[in-house]
Scaffold this motif. Structure first.
Motif, PDB file in Angstrom:
ATOM      1  N   THR A  28       0.846  -1.208   0.000  1.00 14.78           N
ATOM      2  CA  THR A  28       0.000   0.000   0.000  1.00 14.78           C
ATOM      3  C   THR A  28       0.874   1.248   0.000  1.00 14.78           C
ATOM      4  OG1 THR A  28      -0.195  -0.015   2.429  1.00 14.78           O
ATOM      5  CG2 THR A  28      -1.878  -1.217   1.168  1.00 14.78           C
TER       6      THR A  28
ATOM      7  N   ARG B 120       2.651  12.943  15.418  1.00 11.31           N
ATOM      8  CA  ARG B 120       1.291  12.404  15.362  1.00 11.31           C
ATOM      9  C   ARG B 120       0.635  12.530  16.731  1.00 11.31           C
ATOM     10  NH1 ARG B 120      -0.747   7.899  12.018  1.00 11.31           N
ATOM     11  NH2 ARG B 120      -2.204   6.565  13.110  1.00 11.31           N
TER      12      ARG B 120
ATOM     13  N   ASN C  80      -4.425   9.163  17.948  1.00  8.65           N
ATOM     14  CA  ASN C  80      -4.597   8.501  16.659  1.00  8.65           C
ATOM     15  C   ASN C  80      -3.933   7.112  16.705  1.00  8.65           C
ATOM     16  OD1 ASN C  80      -4.953   7.826  14.022  1.00  8.65           O
ATOM     17  ND2 ASN C  80      -3.976   9.646  13.159  1.00  8.65           N
TER      18      ASN C  80
ATOM     19  N   HIS D 244       0.905  -4.920  12.446  1.00 13.86           N
ATOM     20  CA  HIS D 244       1.191  -5.694  11.237  1.00 13.86           C
ATOM     21  C   HIS D 244       1.755  -7.052  11.635  1.00 13.86           C
ATOM     22  CE1 HIS D 244       0.838  -1.650   9.707  1.00 13.86           C
ATOM     23  NE2 HIS D 244       0.973  -2.038   8.462  1.00 13.86           N
TER      24      HIS D 244
ATOM     25  N   PHE E  21     -10.379  -2.042  20.821  1.00 15.86           N
ATOM     26  CA  PHE E  21     -10.217  -2.651  19.502  1.00 15.86           C
ATOM     27  C   PHE E  21      -8.854  -2.308  18.917  1.00 15.86           C
ATOM     28  CE2 PHE E  21     -14.655  -2.868  20.193  1.00 15.86           C
ATOM     29  CZ  PHE E  21     -15.055  -4.026  19.536  1.00 15.86           C
TER      30      PHE E  21
ATOM     31  N   ARG F   4      -3.332  -5.892  10.244  1.00 16.73           N
ATOM     32  CA  ARG F   4      -3.297  -6.380   8.866  1.00 16.73           C
ATOM     33  C   ARG F   4      -2.017  -7.163   8.594  1.00 16.73           C
ATOM     34  NH1 ARG F   4      -1.649  -4.208   3.885  1.00 16.73           N
ATOM     35  NH2 ARG F   4      -0.042  -2.602   3.992  1.00 16.73           N
TER      36      ARG F   4
ATOM     37  N   SER G 253       1.593   5.088   8.303  1.00 16.77           N
ATOM     38  CA  SER G 253       2.252   5.486   7.057  1.00 16.77           C
ATOM     39  C   SER G 253       3.464   6.359   7.378  1.00 16.77           C
ATOM     40  CB  SER G 253       1.265   6.231   6.160  1.00 16.77           C
ATOM     41  OG  SER G 253       0.668   7.302   6.863  1.00 16.77           O
TER      42      SER G 253
ATOM     43  N   SER H 127      -4.537   0.644   3.060  1.00 16.58           N
ATOM     44  CA  SER H 127      -5.485  -0.448   3.216  1.00 16.58           C
ATOM     45  C   SER H 127      -6.874   0.094   3.563  1.00 16.58           C
ATOM     46  CB  SER H 127      -5.012  -1.373   4.342  1.00 16.58           C
ATOM     47  OG  SER H 127      -4.923  -0.652   5.557  1.00 16.58           O
TER      48      SER H 127
ATOM     49  N   ARG I  68     -12.309   3.371   6.923  1.00 19.19           N
ATOM     50  CA  ARG I  68     -11.500   4.221   6.036  1.00 19.19           C
ATOM     51  C   ARG I  68     -11.537   3.583   4.652  1.00 19.19           C
ATOM     52  NH1 ARG I  68      -5.016   4.714   6.687  1.00 19.19           N
ATOM     53  NH2 ARG I  68      -5.196   2.500   6.124  1.00 19.19           N
TER      54      ARG I  68
ATOM     55  N   THR J   5     -12.033   6.576  12.426  1.00 19.15           N
ATOM     56  CA  THR J   5     -10.576   6.591  12.403  1.00 19.15           C
ATOM     57  C   THR J   5     -10.046   7.958  11.991  1.00 19.15           C
ATOM     58  OG1 THR J   5     -10.481   5.952  10.128  1.00 19.15           O
ATOM     59  CG2 THR J   5     -10.570   4.180  11.696  1.00 19.15           C
ATOM     60  N   PRO J   6      -9.008   8.456  12.676  1.00 15.82           N
ATOM     61  CA  PRO J   6      -8.471   9.758  12.319  1.00 15.82           C
ATOM     62  C   PRO J   6      -7.985   9.860  10.866  1.00 15.82           C
ATOM     63  CG  PRO J   6      -7.801   9.198  14.523  1.00 15.82           C
ATOM     64  CD  PRO J   6      -8.492   7.988  13.965  1.00 15.82           C
ATOM     65  N   GLY J   7      -7.674   8.743  10.206  1.00 19.00           N
ATOM     66  CA  GLY J   7      -7.347   8.788   8.774  1.00 19.00           C
ATOM     67  C   GLY J   7      -8.539   9.310   7.992  1.00 19.00           C
TER      68      GLY J   7
HETATM   69  O1  TXA Z   1      -2.003   0.545   4.278  1.00 14.76           O
HETATM   70  C1  TXA Z   1      -1.928   0.903   5.450  1.00 14.76           C
HETATM   71  O2  TXA Z   1      -2.856   0.717   6.260  1.00 14.76           O
HETATM   72  C2  TXA Z   1      -0.646   1.620   5.901  1.00 14.76           C
HETATM   73  C3  TXA Z   1       0.532   0.641   5.778  1.00 14.76           C
HETATM   74  C4  TXA Z   1       1.816   1.212   6.311  1.00 14.76           C
HETATM   75  O3  TXA Z   1       0.204  -0.567   6.394  1.00 14.76           O
HETATM   76  N1  TXA Z   1      -0.769   2.116   7.217  1.00 14.76           N
HETATM   77  C5  TXA Z   1      -1.510   3.221   7.507  1.00 14.76           C
HETATM   78  O4  TXA Z   1      -1.399   3.626   8.827  1.00 14.76           O
HETATM   79  O5  TXA Z   1      -2.185   3.811   6.696  1.00 14.76           O
HETATM   80  P1  TXA Z   1      -1.866   5.079   9.325  1.00 14.76           P
HETATM   81  O6  TXA Z   1      -1.493   5.117  10.764  1.00 14.76           O
HETATM   82  O7  TXA Z   1      -1.323   6.112   8.451  1.00 14.76           O
HETATM   83  O8  TXA Z   1      -3.413   5.008   9.245  1.00 14.76           O
HETATM   84  C6  TXA Z   1      -4.061   4.093  10.102  1.00 14.76           C
HETATM   85  C7  TXA Z   1      -5.486   4.476  10.287  1.00 14.76           C
HETATM   86  C8  TXA Z   1      -5.656   5.764  11.057  1.00 14.76           C
HETATM   87  O9  TXA Z   1      -6.699   6.493  10.454  1.00 14.76           O
HETATM   88  C9  TXA Z   1      -6.062   5.279  12.432  1.00 14.76           C
HETATM   89  O10 TXA Z   1      -6.877   6.210  13.069  1.00 14.76           O
HETATM   90  C10 TXA Z   1      -6.808   4.004  12.109  1.00 14.76           C
HETATM   91  O11 TXA Z   1      -6.064   3.443  11.071  1.00 14.76           O
HETATM   92  N2  TXA Z   1      -6.789   3.076  13.240  1.00 14.76           N
HETATM   93  C11 TXA Z   1      -5.743   2.412  13.745  1.00 14.76           C
HETATM   94  N3  TXA Z   1      -6.087   1.703  14.822  1.00 14.76           N
HETATM   95  C12 TXA Z   1      -7.402   1.912  15.014  1.00 14.76           C
HETATM   96  C13 TXA Z   1      -8.352   1.462  15.976  1.00 14.76           C
HETATM   97  N4  TXA Z   1      -7.998   0.654  16.965  1.00 14.76           N
HETATM   98  N5  TXA Z   1      -9.626   1.879  15.861  1.00 14.76           N
HETATM   99  C14 TXA Z   1      -9.985   2.711  14.844  1.00 14.76           C
HETATM  100  N6  TXA Z   1      -9.143   3.180  13.909  1.00 14.76           N
HETATM  101  C15 TXA Z   1      -7.866   2.783  13.994  1.00 14.76           C
END
Ligand code: TXA
Ligand code: MG
Length: 338
Positions: A28, A51, A55, A60, A110, A114, A136, A174, A188, A214-216
């Motif tokens: 990704t 960050r 968030n 992985h 939770f 992945r 990311s 993802s 997301r 999710t903050p993303g």
């Molecule tokens: O493709 C991907 O998912 C990439 C690659 C590196 O694996 N990772 C990625 O991570 O995009 P990041 O941290 O940039 O985005 C992760 C998203 C964020 O919006 C975060 O809020 C959400 O996943 N997230 C993570 N853990 C969560 C949880 N326990 N509950 C709700 N949202 C969660």
């Protein structure tokens, strides 16, 4: 600190075991990885990326046994989905086990998990006796990295190593899902489309409450340093911005724009949405480097991967201009997460 860029999995393993943060390739985007069981290493990620602690991070894993370490047994529907899609770009939200600290989940019960599909990273994960967390590998709210040199742009000398796995094959984060009340809930949008998830036989719905999702999903995210304007009619918008030095991010061919410089096409063959998805961040990085004042980006057809791309374009843009019957409809995006 000198940042080493190489394909040395054993070296990446040693750094991670020593509590360091290492950039890793996935299918990704590149991730900024640390030992998921080491709170000090996790703190480093938040600091380096700038960050906010609220968030949460995605864990992985390299094999299905590692899932049992971190999550309680899954609903059978999620099991069915991951059996088909892992390794691959689907992240599931599941009940966390005690080994996963609240730093990873930002206090939630939770955890997001992945299994990435990249040879080097799978090799690395299978040599470790702990999962890794990896957001990311960009500074918060900036464009996600799809090549080692994008990571370098953000973190050169800040991390000891980038495991160089070439260009990310999908180029888009993802898709994050949970399973609730017989529905697949998308938290997301991402590389796996809603349409594809519908093939698992359940209703697929979006969760769009920013606060609890999710903050993303914050409205300001993935943004280039140059202000970006999103439109369904790049020709008319370029006439409005006639005194500006403009860079273009286009999907369709527009005869009237063909002689402009700083013009980038998401897909050479029209209607190749997968290729457009792969090119999106790559071209946004290129535009960020060009000597331009603003970016005009064209909206894509809002289905399949086009819907994910539009989602990212909206979050990256200052405003959106829709032209209907010669009327301009302007939508200013909020700067919720600047
Ligand atoms: O493709 C991907 O998912 C990439 C690659 C590196 O694996 N990772 C990625 O991570 O995009 P990041 O941290 O940039 O985005 C992760 C998203 C964020 O919006 C975060 O809020 C959400 O996943 N997230 C993570 N853990 C969560 C949880 N326990 N509950 C709700 N949202 C969660
Ligand atoms: Mg991110």
């Amino acid at each position: 600190m000198q940042t080493l860029i190489n394909q040395d999995v054993a070296m990446a393993k040693d750094f991670l075991k020593a509590g360091e943060v290492v950039a890793i390739p996935t299918e990704t985007v590149y991730g900024l990885a640390a030992n998921a069981f080491d709170d000090n290493a996790i703190d480093k990620i938040f600091k380096i990326k700038n960050r906010p602690n609220h968030n949460p991070l995605i864990a992985h894993i390299g094999n299905f046994e590692q899932l049992e370490l971190i999550a309680n047994p899954l609903p059978s529907k999620l099991n069915e989905i991951i059996k088909e899609l892992w390794p691959g770009p689907i992240t599931i939200l599941c009940e966390k086990r005690a080994l996963i600290s609240s730093k990873v989940t930002a206090g939630s019960n939770f955890v997001a998990v992945r299994m990435p599909k990249h040879t080097l990273t799978l090799e690395l994960l299978n040599q470790l006796d702990f999962p890794i967390v990896a957001p990311s590998a960009n500074i918060s709210n900036r464009i996600s990295p799809t090549e080692a040199n994008h990571v370098c742009k953000y973190f050169d000398t800040k991390i000891p190593m980038i495991l160089d796995g070439g260009s990310c094959s999908m180029g888009m984060e993802s898709t994050i899902i949970s399973y609730e009340k017989n529905q697949i809930v998308i938290h997301r949008k991402g590389a796996i489309s809603k349409k594809f998830l519908e093939s698992f036989g359940n209703d697929v719905v979006f969760k769009n409450n920013e606060k609890i999702s999710t903050p993303g999903n914050f409205s300001k995210h993935y943004a280039p340093m140059v202000p970006m304007y999103l439109t369904d009619d790049p020709v008319t918008l370029s006439e409005i911005f006639v005194n500006k030095k403009v860079g273009f991010l286009l999907y369709n061919n527009h005869e009237k724009l063909s002689k402009k410089s700083n013009i980038y096409y998401l897909s050479d063959k029209k209607s190749d949405l997968k290729l457009a998805m792969k090119n999106l961040y790559l071209l946004m990085h290129k535009l960020e480097q060009d000597a331009i004042e603003i970016i005009i980006a064209e909206m894509l057809p809002d289905h399949d991967e086009g819907s994910t791309i539009n989602d990212r374009l909206k979050r990256a843009s200052k405003s959106q201009y829709i032209f209907k019957n010669n009327n301009l409809n302007l939508h200013e995006f909020t700067t919720f997460n600047r």
